[in-house]
Design an enzyme around this catalytic site. Structure first.
Site, mmCIF file in Angstrom:
data_model
loop_
_atom_site.group_PDB
_atom_site.id
_atom_site.type_symbol
_atom_site.label_atom_id
_atom_site.label_comp_id
_atom_site.label_asym_id
_atom_site.label_seq_id
_atom_site.Cartn_x
_atom_site.Cartn_y
_atom_site.Cartn_z
ATOM 1 N N SER A 90 0.782 -1.399 -0.126
ATOM 2 C CA SER A 90 -0.079 0.018 0.041
ATOM 3 C C SER A 90 1.027 1.371 -0.034
ATOM 4 O O SER A 90 2.032 1.310 0.577
ATOM 5 C CB SER A 90 -0.774 0.023 0.999
ATOM 6 O OG SER A 90 -1.390 1.229 1.503
ATOM 7 N N TYR A 103 -2.737 0.923 10.771
ATOM 8 C CA TYR A 103 -2.569 0.478 9.287
ATOM 9 C C TYR A 103 -1.203 1.121 8.641
ATOM 10 O O TYR A 103 -0.483 0.468 8.101
ATOM 11 C CB TYR A 103 -3.646 0.979 8.320
ATOM 12 C CG TYR A 103 -3.675 0.682 6.847
ATOM 13 C CD1 TYR A 103 -4.047 -0.776 6.541
ATOM 14 C CD2 TYR A 103 -3.394 1.465 6.135
ATOM 15 C CE1 TYR A 103 -3.787 -0.953 5.454
ATOM 16 C CE2 TYR A 103 -3.332 1.110 4.618
ATOM 17 C CZ TYR A 103 -3.665 -0.268 4.278
ATOM 18 O OH TYR A 103 -3.617 -0.657 3.085
ATOM 19 N N LYS A 107 1.984 -1.191 7.868
ATOM 20 C CA LYS A 107 2.598 -1.038 6.265
ATOM 21 C C LYS A 107 3.697 -0.578 6.115
ATOM 22 O O LYS A 107 4.570 -1.203 5.404
ATOM 23 C CB LYS A 107 1.261 -0.362 5.514
ATOM 24 C CG LYS A 107 0.077 -1.129 5.395
ATOM 25 C CD LYS A 107 0.092 -2.210 4.455
ATOM 26 C CE LYS A 107 -0.997 -2.882 4.345
ATOM 27 N NZ LYS A 107 -1.107 -4.303 3.531
#
Length: 214
Positions: A90, A103, A107
């Site tokens: 991502s 997140y 990531k």
């Protein structure tokens, strides 16, 4: 799976036993694994106040699933001198993710592990690819609510477009696969002038808190 000649193997990426079962099932069906796509991901919302369970799940799925898969795959790959590890990271792993600290942090961890794999094993035949899209029209994007709608939906692309970018990245032996090319420019700004970049992100955060866009 039937439509594309594949084998469906339900499993759980958030644990060692689940990943071992998936790897074992793939080897039963295919004989050997040439490409592993570490695509499972979760995006819990919240910041430092996010529940401990949300932080733990993000770490298990977004980072440790990659680590555990590599642990299972590397011995055979290194023995034969070839293998590909495709990590869905991502753009949050290169930049950040407003509204979801678990997140963003996990990531970044996924990107760091992919970089480590590439730096450590490239000379032994391992090829690593970090796929870093922004918004993709999937259920995960839908689950992000108003913030995702404002930040990601306007430039979101279809999953098929990401798949095409991945195939191109594999052919060209590129580590970073950027389905949204503009992410390269954002990443360059972040690395060369972090204070200005952070100022811009904070401006966007303030605009989001007011219910609009910068």
């Amino acid at each position: 799976a039937e439509e594309c000649g594949g084998v469906a193997a339900p499993g759980d990426a958030a644990g060692g036993q689940g990943l071992a079962a998936l790897v074992g099932r793939a080897r039963e069906a295919l004989g050997e694994i040439d490409v592993w796509c570490a695509n499972a991901g979760v995006a819990p919302t919240g910041g430092a106040d996010a529940p401990a369970a949300a932080w733990a799940l993000a770490w298990e799925v977004n980072v440790l699933a990659h680590v555990r898969a590599a642990d299972l795959l590397l011995p055979r790959w290194l023995e034969r001198g070839s293998g590909r590890f495709v990590a869905t990271v991502s753009a949050a792993g290169l930049l950040t993710s407003l509204g979801s600290a678990p997140y963003a942090v996990s990531k970044h961890g996924a990107l760091a592990f992919a970089e480590w794999l590439a730096a450590t094993y490239r000379h032994r035949g391992l090829r690593v690819h970090a796929v870093c899209p922004q918004g993709v029209r999937t259920d995960m994007l839908s689950s992000t609510g108003a913030m995702g709608e404002i930040l990601l939906a306007p430039t979101a692309i279809e999953a098929e477009e990401v798949a095409g970018a991945v195939l191109a990245g594999l052919r060209e032996e590129r580590f970073l696969v950027l389905p949204h090319p503009e992410v390269a420019e954002y990443y360059a700004h972040r690395s060369t002038d972090p204070d200005r970049w952070l100022g811009g992100m904070n401006k966007l955060q303030r605009a989001l808190e007011k219910g609009g866009a910068a």
